[in-house]
Motif scaffolding. Structure first.
Motif, short mmCIF file in Angstrom:
data_model
loop_
_atom_site.label_atom_id
_atom_site.label_comp_id
_atom_site.label_asym_id
_atom_site.label_seq_id
_atom_site.Cartn_x
_atom_site.Cartn_y
_atom_site.Cartn_z
N GLY A 116 0.83 -1.21 0.00
CA GLY A 116 0.00 0.00 0.00
C GLY A 116 0.86 1.25 0.00
O GLY A 116 1.97 1.27 0.54
N PRO A 117 0.37 2.34 -0.60
CA PRO A 117 1.13 3.60 -0.61
C PRO A 117 1.23 4.18 0.80
O PRO A 117 0.46 3.84 1.70
N THR A 118 2.19 5.06 0.98
CA THR A 118 2.36 5.72 2.27
C THR A 118 1.13 6.55 2.61
O THR A 118 0.64 7.32 1.78
N ASN A 119 0.62 6.37 3.82
CA ASN A 119 -0.49 7.18 4.32
C ASN A 119 0.00 8.06 5.46
O ASN A 119 1.05 7.82 6.04
N TYR A 120 -0.79 9.07 5.76
CA TYR A 120 -0.40 10.06 6.76
C TYR A 120 -1.52 10.19 7.78
O TYR A 120 -2.70 10.32 7.42
N PHE A 121 -1.15 10.15 9.07
CA PHE A 121 -2.15 10.14 10.12
C PHE A 121 -1.82 11.17 11.20
O PHE A 121 -0.67 11.29 11.64
#
Length: 497
Positions: A116-121
């Protein structure tokens, strides 16, 4: 029920290549390809070794295959209890390592990386994210903020751009049977035919072949196992795996020796006196971290550390092609060429005690904007890399964010630690199966190996840069990575009792 007529993803996303074959020898002479196919070949160099081990273990048109000792290392991590790692996220990072060049690959028609692509939280507590200082940003879900809440508020950074692959839109290329990538000029093709000893031009036939993602996985498998992957892809798909099984490869070449400055790790090994084969090693968590880190290393970065000599001949040829392609006519830029020749680990995947000379890609500085609009007075959040933004006319605060370290057990922004929890001891087999230390399991392993106790000798070996690179190189082709990786590089010292 009647068929709906909807095309599958495999049918829609196909890329054509033209292949020149010698009909009398059932051999591919070379292929002619455009950007879409060459881009996907170059993605092989950006894939972390753990991703490669995962992809080739799946069914495609070719049966699942194993890659040296990497496959057994990957499998042992998948069976490792999370209590032996610093955080739950550590296991995710090792089994689904990210590519530092993912922005170049996500728009490709045939991107085979299923990570999965990098996500930001941000923290789910809005007030926590509104602070002018001390707020955290996480690149992984379910991390704990310093306030104790989960960081599950999904954010999308402003101006996040995806690149358009690696080579220029109008460029065309010749792909050799060994995956060398050459400029598509007439002189090159004629020279190739001469070198291949083509006598009868009437025996040459061109074919157009449509390549899907599934078939790119075939090519990835063959590039690791075969010296003629295009020929085997076109003519022998289901027959070549046993022929080129890396388990049967007894050779192992040592490239140029690297500088051996820096820290070293002491490892105890049980060696057979009769054949000098290492059966088991036991070591502290730093050595386990070294082996675990293999899964996070991009293939191109490994080639860079090994001076382009990995013993995977077709991967070596593909890597060498980068140095011979001009950024003015073929690659997107000189900066991209440099990055492809030495891709780094993805951000947060390295650690301070890494002894291998591999870099880590840098993250930009992120700011959290708290703003409201003229029509909607409710506060909202925006993630940006700029401390000031003219886009938001009514922003109230902007705070520089700390990046939460996913390997930190205390929710720190930078712990610099590795994956394996310590202090602890780990047991390693010759094919890099890593397990928590257990004397009972060790004895059972020796029993299964049917080795007389009189044939065993305990030694201490010192692992530095050269030895680490030796094990890494051996892991690509050998199921005896410890034995093959260090027997020519170290002087063992017999343990005093």
């Amino acid at each position: 029920m009647a068929a709906t007529g909807t095309l599958s993803d495999e049918q829609v996303h196909k890329v054509p290549i033209k292949v020149l074959v010698d009909k009398t020898k059932n051999k591919v002479l070379f292929a002619e390809a455009r950007k879409d196919f060459v881009d996907v070949l170059l993605t092989f160099l950006t894939l972390p070794l753990g991703t490669i081990a995962r992809l080739v273990a799946k069914e495609s048109n070719i049966q699942p295959v194993k890659v040296g000792s990497l496959s057994s290392l990957y499998e042992s991590v998948s069976h490792l209890e999370e209590e032996h790692l610093w955080t739950q996220t550590c296991k995710e990072m090792l089994l689904q390592p990210r590519s530092s060049m993912e922005s170049y690959c996500q728009k490709l028609k045939l991107n085979i990386d299923d990570t999965g692509p990098t996500n930001y939280f941000l923290c789910e507590n809005l007030e926590c994210s509104k602070k002018q200082s001390g707020s955290f940003l996480s690149l992984f879900r379910n991390q704990r903020c310093s306030c104790g809440k989960l960081m599950n508020r999904v954010m999308s950074p402003e101006n996040l751009t995806l690149e358009n692959g690696f080579v220029k839109e109008t460029a065309t290329f010749i792909i050799c049977d060994d995956l060398s990538v050459l400029p598509n000029v007439l002189g090159t093709s004629v020279d190739l035919l001469r070198k291949l000893g083509v006598k009868d031009m009437k025996a040459i036939e061109d074919q157009t072949v449509d390549i899907s993602r599934r078939e790119v996985v075939d090519l990835l498998k063959l590039s690791l196992l075969s010296k003629t992957p295009l020929t085997d892809f076109i003519f022998e798909k289901k027959l070549c795996v046993d022929k080129f099984n890396p388990i049967n490869q007894s050779w192992f070449e040592i490239g140029e020796e690297s500088s051996d400055e820096g820290r070293r790790l002491d490892v105890r090994v049980l060696v057979r006196k009769s054949n000098k084969k290492i059966l088991l090693a036991d070591a502290e968590e730093d050595f386990a971290d070294l082996l675990f880190s293999f899964l996070t290393l991009p293939l191109g970065g490994v080639l860079h550390m090994l001076d382009g000599c990995s013993s995977l001949s077709c991967i070596d040829k593909l890597y060498k092609s980068i140095s011979e392609l001009s950024p003015e006519r073929y690659l997107m830029s000189q900066g991209l060429k440099d990055e492809l020749a030495n891709p780094k680990c993805s951000p947060q995947f390295s650690f301070d005690k890494q002894i291998l000379p591999i870099g880590e890609a840098c993250l930009p500085v992120y700011y959290c904007k708290t703003y409201h609009t003229y029509t909607n007075p409710e506060y909202r959040l925006a993630l940006t890399t700029s401390p000031q933004s003219s886009y938001y006319r009514y922003y109230d605060e902007d705070g520089r964010l700390k990046i939460l370290d996913p390997k930190s057990p205390i929710g720190d922004s930078r712990s610099g630690g590795g994956f394996a929890k310590g202090p602890s001891m780990y047991m390693v087999t010759d094919d890099l199966v890593v397990t928590p230390m257990s004397s009972c399991s060790g004895v059972s392993y020796l029993k299964r190996s049917e080795v007389p106790l009189s044939d065993l000798e305990e030694r201490v070996i010192s692992i530095g840069v050269k030895e680490g690179l030796g094990i890494l190189k051996a892991s690509l082709t050998s199921t005896s990575a410890l034995t093959d990786g260090i027997k020519q590089l170290t002087k063992s010292i017999k343990l005093e009792t």
